[in-house]
Write a protein that holds these residues in place. Sequence first.
Motif, PDB file in Angstrom:
ATOM      1  N   ALA A 151      -0.582  15.895  -3.872  1.00 32.73           N
ATOM      2  CA  ALA A 151      -0.816  17.052  -2.995  1.00 32.73           C
ATOM      3  C   ALA A 151       0.351  18.022  -3.057  1.00 32.73           C
ATOM      4  N   LEU A 152       1.579  17.515  -3.137  1.00 31.80           N
ATOM      5  CA  LEU A 152       2.745  18.389  -3.197  1.00 31.80           C
ATOM      6  C   LEU A 152       2.781  19.168  -4.511  1.00 31.80           C
ATOM      7  N   VAL A 153       2.487  18.487  -5.614  1.00 33.67           N
ATOM      8  CA  VAL A 153       2.486  19.185  -6.904  1.00 33.67           C
ATOM      9  C   VAL A 153       1.412  20.266  -6.927  1.00 33.67           C
ATOM     10  N   GLU A 154       0.272  19.949  -6.376  1.00 35.66           N
ATOM     11  CA  GLU A 154      -0.793  20.948  -6.345  1.00 35.66           C
ATOM     12  C   GLU A 154      -0.412  22.147  -5.485  1.00 35.66           C
ATOM     13  N   GLN A 155       0.295  21.914  -4.399  1.00 36.75           N
ATOM     14  CA  GLN A 155       0.710  23.001  -3.525  1.00 36.75           C
ATOM     15  C   GLN A 155       1.838  23.824  -4.140  1.00 36.75           C
ATOM     16  N   ALA A 156       2.790  23.159  -4.763  1.00 36.80           N
ATOM     17  CA  ALA A 156       3.953  23.876  -5.295  1.00 36.80           C
ATOM     18  C   ALA A 156       3.659  24.585  -6.609  1.00 36.80           C
ATOM     19  N   GLY A 213       0.788  -1.223   0.000  1.00 33.41           N
ATOM     20  CA  GLY A 213       0.000   0.000   0.000  1.00 33.41           C
ATOM     21  C   GLY A 213       0.815   1.263   0.000  1.00 33.41           C
ATOM     22  N   ALA A 214       2.161   1.151  -0.015  1.00 30.77           N
ATOM     23  CA  ALA A 214       3.005   2.348   0.045  1.00 30.77           C
ATOM     24  C   ALA A 214       2.865   3.192  -1.218  1.00 30.77           C
ATOM     25  N   MET A 215       2.677   2.540  -2.362  1.00 31.98           N
ATOM     26  CA  MET A 215       2.606   3.295  -3.616  1.00 31.98           C
ATOM     27  C   MET A 215       1.369   4.179  -3.657  1.00 31.98           C
ATOM     28  N   ASP A 216       0.257   3.697  -3.141  1.00 32.79           N
ATOM     29  CA  ASP A 216      -0.957   4.514  -3.143  1.00 32.79           C
ATOM     30  C   ASP A 216      -0.773   5.750  -2.275  1.00 32.79           C
ATOM     31  N   GLU A 217      -0.188   5.566  -1.096  1.00 34.00           N
ATOM     32  CA  GLU A 217       0.052   6.718  -0.222  1.00 34.00           C
ATOM     33  C   GLU A 217       1.034   7.688  -0.861  1.00 34.00           C
ATOM     34  N   PHE A 218       2.041   7.135  -1.535  1.00 36.82           N
ATOM     35  CA  PHE A 218       3.044   7.991  -2.173  1.00 36.82           C
ATOM     36  C   PHE A 218       2.429   8.842  -3.271  1.00 36.82           C
ATOM     37  N   LEU A 219       1.631   8.214  -4.121  1.00 38.61           N
ATOM     38  CA  LEU A 219       1.029   8.969  -5.219  1.00 38.61           C
ATOM     39  C   LEU A 219       0.088  10.052  -4.699  1.00 38.61           C
ATOM     40  N   ALA A 220      -0.615   9.732  -3.623  1.00 41.84           N
ATOM     41  CA  ALA A 220      -1.500  10.747  -3.041  1.00 41.84           C
ATOM     42  C   ALA A 220      -0.701  11.907  -2.482  1.00 41.84           C
ATOM     43  N   ALA A 221       0.400  11.610  -1.784  1.00 36.22           N
ATOM     44  CA  ALA A 221       1.239  12.670  -1.236  1.00 36.22           C
ATOM     45  C   ALA A 221       1.908  13.473  -2.338  1.00 36.22           C
ATOM     46  N   LEU A 222       2.313  12.799  -3.400  1.00 36.51           N
ATOM     47  CA  LEU A 222       2.948  13.508  -4.515  1.00 36.51           C
ATOM     48  C   LEU A 222       1.957  14.443  -5.193  1.00 36.51           C
TER      49      LEU A 222
END
Length: 264
Positions: free
Chosen positions: A187-192, A176-185
């Motif tokens: 969010a970061l792209v949207e913020q930056a 399940g790490a990949m799903d969490e990673f893609l979600a965090a990524l």
Amino acid sequence: MRLNLDTRQRAMLQEMGVRIWQPLAPVVEMPPAIEVIAANAFPVSAKAGSGQNFQVDSALAAAAPLAPAARQDAAAPRPVRAAPPTPSPAPSVHISDGSVQPGWRLGPAQRLYADTARVGGARWLVLAQAPPAALDAPAFEGDAGRLLDNMLRAARLHQDAGAVLFAPLVRQTIAGAMDEFLAALGALVEQARPDMVLVMGRLAAQALLASSEPFGKLRGQPHALHGRSAVVTHDAPYLLRCPQDKAKAWDDLCLAMGLAARAG
């Protein structure tokens, strides 16, 4: 004791070198020795026939040497060892067919060159493949960090960029790490809101772009990541091991600078 020897016996003893001192005596006729032995050992039954033969045969059988199988001192049979018990089979363990796919973890974002950022400059997001120890470490720590700083300075990000965000990418095998990673990524792209996403590292590039293409084919061309322009290049630890590829990394930086300038 007097020995009564006949002429033939005396002649045999003389041939053997045995001297006889006894005086000669008259020879008394005696029955042959074998007849005497047989008469004493096997008395003849009053009835002739099969009974006499049976007594003689029994005596001969008793005098005959024992066969090896009938000897009392014959070797006793060796005890038969019992076969070792067959171990019972171990209980089978059911293993699920679902394999855990390698995932990624996104480290905390760090703002670089904040004091020298240029107003109106292009916004950059640098995603760099890194070892697990560098997940929470400063971006410019160690030899790889110093090389990364030199690369970004060569691209004049310390002067011309409006904002530079850096986030390490660590590869790991957790369900399940990949799903969490893609979600965090995402969010970061949207913020930056970057004008350019610089992905550093072969494995990271293939994972983020969901591509199995060789890294050489992914390099040298623009890509899209969450709706933003992206360029892939070698990571700093790799370039420390293979400095001959620094020229290729510079070509990738030049491509990213040109795309970022047009976007800004």
